[in-house]
Design a protein around this motif. Sequence first.
Motif, PDB file in Angstrom:
ATOM      1  N   CYS A  69      53.907 -69.162 -21.424  1.00  0.00           N
ATOM      2  CA  CYS A  69      55.200 -68.570 -21.069  1.00  0.00           C
ATOM      3  C   CYS A  69      55.427 -68.792 -19.588  1.00  0.00           C
ATOM      4  CB  CYS A  69      55.204 -67.076 -21.398  1.00  0.00           C
ATOM      5  SG  CYS A  69      56.721 -66.201 -20.897  1.00  0.00           S
ATOM      6  N   ALA A  70      56.589 -69.336 -19.236  1.00  0.00           N
ATOM      7  CA  ALA A  70      56.933 -69.570 -17.830  1.00  0.00           C
ATOM      8  C   ALA A  70      58.277 -68.920 -17.533  1.00  0.00           C
ATOM      9  CB  ALA A  70      56.997 -71.062 -17.527  1.00  0.00           C
ATOM     10  N   VAL A  71      58.315 -68.115 -16.472  1.00  0.00           N
ATOM     11  CA  VAL A  71      59.559 -67.450 -16.076  1.00  0.00           C
ATOM     12  C   VAL A  71      59.738 -67.579 -14.567  1.00  0.00           C
ATOM     13  CG1 VAL A  71      59.492 -65.803 -17.982  1.00  0.00           C
ATOM     14  CG2 VAL A  71      58.404 -65.201 -15.811  1.00  0.00           C
ATOM     15  N   VAL A  72      60.977 -67.492 -14.138  1.00  0.00           N
ATOM     16  CA  VAL A  72      61.272 -67.548 -12.704  1.00  0.00           C
ATOM     17  C   VAL A  72      62.459 -66.636 -12.428  1.00  0.00           C
ATOM     18  CG1 VAL A  72      62.748 -69.604 -12.972  1.00  0.00           C
ATOM     19  CG2 VAL A  72      61.741 -69.075 -10.739  1.00  0.00           C
ATOM     20  N   ASN A  73      62.371 -65.852 -11.352  1.00  0.00           N
ATOM     21  CA  ASN A  73      63.419 -64.900 -10.980  1.00  0.00           C
ATOM     22  C   ASN A  73      63.762 -63.973 -12.147  1.00  0.00           C
ATOM     23  OD1 ASN A  73      63.576 -66.081  -8.423  1.00  0.00           O
ATOM     24  ND2 ASN A  73      65.158 -67.521  -9.053  1.00  0.00           N
ATOM     25  N   ALA A  74      62.731 -63.409 -12.744  1.00  0.00           N
ATOM     26  CA  ALA A  74      62.889 -62.646 -13.983  1.00  0.00           C
ATOM     27  C   ALA A  74      63.729 -61.383 -13.807  1.00  0.00           C
ATOM     28  CB  ALA A  74      61.510 -62.277 -14.536  1.00  0.00           C
ATOM     29  N   MET A  75      64.610 -61.156 -14.767  1.00  0.00           N
ATOM     30  CA  MET A  75      65.425 -59.935 -14.839  1.00  0.00           C
ATOM     31  C   MET A  75      65.952 -59.790 -16.266  1.00  0.00           C
ATOM     32  SD  MET A  75      69.001 -61.063 -13.005  1.00  0.00           S
ATOM     33  CE  MET A  75      69.953 -62.443 -13.655  1.00  0.00           C
ATOM     34  N   PRO A  76      66.302 -58.572 -16.663  1.00  0.00           N
ATOM     35  CA  PRO A  76      66.145 -57.312 -15.944  1.00  0.00           C
ATOM     36  C   PRO A  76      64.707 -56.804 -16.046  1.00  0.00           C
ATOM     37  CG  PRO A  76      67.085 -56.911 -18.110  1.00  0.00           C
ATOM     38  CD  PRO A  76      66.959 -58.402 -17.976  1.00  0.00           C
ATOM     39  N   ALA A  77      64.177 -56.358 -14.934  1.00  0.00           N
ATOM     40  CA  ALA A  77      62.811 -55.864 -14.884  1.00  0.00           C
ATOM     41  C   ALA A  77      62.774 -54.586 -14.064  1.00  0.00           C
ATOM     42  CB  ALA A  77      61.882 -56.917 -14.272  1.00  0.00           C
ATOM     43  N   LYS A  78      62.045 -53.591 -14.576  1.00  0.00           N
ATOM     44  CA  LYS A  78      61.990 -52.298 -13.899  1.00  0.00           C
ATOM     45  C   LYS A  78      63.424 -51.876 -13.545  1.00  0.00           C
ATOM     46  CE  LYS A  78      58.521 -50.712 -13.086  1.00  0.00           C
ATOM     47  NZ  LYS A  78      57.624 -49.848 -13.928  1.00  0.00           N
ATOM     48  N   ILE A  79      64.223 -51.702 -14.580  1.00  0.00           N
ATOM     49  CA  ILE A  79      65.669 -51.567 -14.408  1.00  0.00           C
ATOM     50  C   ILE A  79      66.050 -50.394 -13.510  1.00  0.00           C
ATOM     51  CG2 ILE A  79      67.858 -51.233 -15.624  1.00  0.00           C
ATOM     52  CD1 ILE A  79      66.551 -52.680 -18.027  1.00  0.00           C
ATOM     53  N   GLU A  80      65.404 -49.257 -13.697  1.00  0.00           N
ATOM     54  CA  GLU A  80      65.743 -48.113 -12.851  1.00  0.00           C
ATOM     55  C   GLU A  80      65.388 -48.393 -11.392  1.00  0.00           C
ATOM     56  OE1 GLU A  80      65.104 -43.264 -12.501  1.00  0.00           O
ATOM     57  OE2 GLU A  80      64.110 -44.397 -14.117  1.00  0.00           O
ATOM     58  N   SER A  81      64.249 -49.017 -11.158  1.00  0.00           N
ATOM     59  CA  SER A  81      63.862 -49.358  -9.786  1.00  0.00           C
ATOM     60  C   SER A  81      64.848 -50.340  -9.172  1.00  0.00           C
ATOM     61  CB  SER A  81      62.448 -49.952  -9.774  1.00  0.00           C
ATOM     62  OG  SER A  81      61.499 -49.006 -10.207  1.00  0.00           O
ATOM     63  N   ALA A 122      56.389 -58.026 -20.741  1.00  0.00           N
ATOM     64  CA  ALA A 122      55.286 -58.671 -20.019  1.00  0.00           C
ATOM     65  C   ALA A 122      53.983 -57.912 -20.213  1.00  0.00           C
ATOM     66  CB  ALA A 122      55.631 -58.774 -18.533  1.00  0.00           C
ATOM     67  N   ALA A 123      54.070 -56.583 -20.283  1.00  0.00           N
ATOM     68  CA  ALA A 123      52.873 -55.763 -20.442  1.00  0.00           C
ATOM     69  C   ALA A 123      52.196 -55.976 -21.786  1.00  0.00           C
ATOM     70  CB  ALA A 123      53.240 -54.287 -20.274  1.00  0.00           C
ATOM     71  N   LEU A 124      52.912 -56.582 -22.732  1.00  0.00           N
ATOM     72  CA  LEU A 124      52.354 -56.788 -24.076  1.00  0.00           C
ATOM     73  C   LEU A 124      52.031 -58.243 -24.375  1.00  0.00           C
ATOM     74  CD1 LEU A 124      54.580 -54.302 -26.103  1.00  0.00           C
ATOM     75  CD2 LEU A 124      52.223 -53.991 -25.356  1.00  0.00           C
ATOM     76  N   LEU A 125      52.019 -59.087 -23.358  1.00  0.00           N
ATOM     77  CA  LEU A 125      51.606 -60.470 -23.594  1.00  0.00           C
ATOM     78  C   LEU A 125      50.161 -60.490 -24.082  1.00  0.00           C
ATOM     79  CD1 LEU A 125      53.098 -62.309 -20.465  1.00  0.00           C
ATOM     80  CD2 LEU A 125      53.987 -62.288 -22.796  1.00  0.00           C
ATOM     81  N   PRO A 126      49.891 -61.185 -25.168  1.00  0.00           N
ATOM     82  CA  PRO A 126      48.526 -61.195 -25.704  1.00  0.00           C
ATOM     83  C   PRO A 126      47.577 -61.995 -24.815  1.00  0.00           C
ATOM     84  CG  PRO A 126      49.917 -62.719 -26.927  1.00  0.00           C
ATOM     85  CD  PRO A 126      50.827 -61.974 -25.986  1.00  0.00           C
ATOM     86  N   ALA A 127      46.304 -61.723 -24.972  1.00  0.00           N
ATOM     87  CA  ALA A 127      45.292 -62.421 -24.174  1.00  0.00           C
ATOM     88  C   ALA A 127      45.309 -63.914 -24.428  1.00  0.00           C
ATOM     89  CB  ALA A 127      43.910 -61.844 -24.481  1.00  0.00           C
ATOM     90  N   SER A 128      45.820 -64.329 -25.579  1.00  0.00           N
ATOM     91  CA  SER A 128      45.871 -65.748 -25.931  1.00  0.00           C
ATOM     92  C   SER A 128      46.989 -66.492 -25.231  1.00  0.00           C
ATOM     93  CB  SER A 128      46.044 -65.895 -27.444  1.00  0.00           C
ATOM     94  OG  SER A 128      47.225 -65.224 -27.883  1.00  0.00           O
ATOM     95  N   CYS A 129      47.859 -65.768 -24.523  1.00  0.00           N
ATOM     96  CA  CYS A 129      49.012 -66.380 -23.848  1.00  0.00           C
ATOM     97  C   CYS A 129      48.744 -66.503 -22.358  1.00  0.00           C
ATOM     98  CB  CYS A 129      50.259 -65.535 -24.086  1.00  0.00           C
ATOM     99  SG  CYS A 129      51.786 -66.261 -23.431  1.00  0.00           S
ATOM    100  N   GLU A 130      49.256 -67.583 -21.757  1.00  0.00           N
ATOM    101  CA  GLU A 130      49.133 -67.821 -20.328  1.00  0.00           C
ATOM    102  C   GLU A 130      50.513 -67.743 -19.692  1.00  0.00           C
ATOM    103  OE1 GLU A 130      47.346 -71.222 -17.237  1.00  0.00           O
ATOM    104  OE2 GLU A 130      47.350 -71.558 -19.413  1.00  0.00           O
ATOM    105  N   LEU A 131      50.600 -67.056 -18.542  1.00  0.00           N
ATOM    106  CA  LEU A 131      51.883 -66.820 -17.881  1.00  0.00           C
ATOM    107  C   LEU A 131      51.958 -67.537 -16.541  1.00  0.00           C
ATOM    108  CD1 LEU A 131      54.604 -65.215 -17.566  1.00  0.00           C
ATOM    109  CD2 LEU A 131      53.236 -63.390 -16.515  1.00  0.00           C
ATOM    110  N   LEU A 132      53.082 -68.236 -16.314  1.00  0.00           N
ATOM    111  CA  LEU A 132      53.427 -68.792 -15.010  1.00  0.00           C
ATOM    112  C   LEU A 132      54.692 -68.089 -14.540  1.00  0.00           C
ATOM    113  CD1 LEU A 132      53.168 -70.928 -12.718  1.00  0.00           C
ATOM    114  CD2 LEU A 132      54.588 -72.440 -14.136  1.00  0.00           C
ATOM    115  N   ASP A 133      54.642 -67.459 -13.361  1.00  0.00           N
ATOM    116  CA  ASP A 133      55.746 -66.630 -12.894  1.00  0.00           C
ATOM    117  C   ASP A 133      56.162 -67.056 -11.496  1.00  0.00           C
ATOM    118  OD1 ASP A 133      57.591 -64.649 -12.430  1.00  0.00           O
ATOM    119  OD2 ASP A 133      56.183 -62.976 -12.596  1.00  0.00           O
ATOM    120  N   GLY A 134      57.439 -67.427 -11.339  1.00  0.00           N
ATOM    121  CA  GLY A 134      57.978 -67.796 -10.037  1.00  0.00           C
ATOM    122  C   GLY A 134      58.843 -66.678  -9.474  1.00  0.00           C
ATOM    123  N   VAL A 135      58.589 -66.300  -8.224  1.00  0.00           N
ATOM    124  CA  VAL A 135      59.306 -65.198  -7.583  1.00  0.00           C
ATOM    125  C   VAL A 135      59.865 -65.667  -6.243  1.00  0.00           C
ATOM    126  CG1 VAL A 135      59.128 -62.873  -6.621  1.00  0.00           C
ATOM    127  CG2 VAL A 135      57.815 -63.477  -8.676  1.00  0.00           C
TER     128      VAL A 135
END
Length: 291
Positions: A168-180, A224-237
């Motif tokens: 899974c690859a994401v960049v500039n992810a939203m909506p995240a922590k919506i209240e914050s 994101a908190a429920l991504l399984p251990a079998s999945c790899e994440l690339l995140d661009g911020v």
Amino acid sequence: MADFESWWRERAKAAEKCAAGQTPCLSDVGVQTPVADYREMRYVSLDGSSQVARVIVPRAAGPHPCILVWHDLDRGTRGWFQLSRYVAAGYAVVHPAYRSWSGDLTAGWQDGPEGLKVARLVEDTLVACALARGLKGVDGQRLMTHGEGFGSLFALAAAAFAEGVVKCAVVNAMPAKIESAWREGAAQMAYQGVWRHFREQDPCAEHAAELFSALAYVDAAEFAALLPASCELLDGVCLMDEVAPPATQRALFDRADCKKQIVTYPKFGHERLNDFENRLLSFMHFGERSA
């Protein structure tokens, strides 16, 4: 949230059943190349509505890994030429279009998560993933999801709940922590509806708790908190992102409990990044991984 996982797990099961009960319509789009077949896939989602996705499958002997791609809110469905670049990496491509909606994240919140219009888009995502896994020429155990901005929500939801997603690859992810994000002043694109809600419907924020309780069901950080251990994440911020607050993006990354890597861009905002796309090309490589 106590029932977030179970709530979406039930919908993921329903999405699998929905996909298994239909044969998607694959129609010619008038595009031909020597290396791939181009089709438009029409399918039915959980609520019975007709949805569409662009599909490209390499003509070389398969099965091929498959990338599912979701675009940001300010960009329309990606063109065939742009999507064709994934074929060079040996991938099939599925690019679901968004169903028509107002663009307001809060739409339907009064009825809880069941009423959220964005939740229907996530359901569309889960059905599309299940159908992609069964496409001719696709290796259903080597799926990858990729989302830019708002598209990150769907990439993460699919990676969390759809079978066969290992990257899974994401960049500039939203909506995240919506209240914050709201408290930090986010008021553009995915957060515009929240901003308008408190300006026009709840100026004293007297019902903020109820609103954010409902919106948590379409929060990318929760997926994101429920991504399984079998999945790899690339995140661009991007640290100068005025649309998706960098602190909320980092909080999303921190919640992921899987193999992961983060790439930060100090002098970039909410934009497409050549460097991230170069890194994406390397990230897509499966090496000798067995099916």
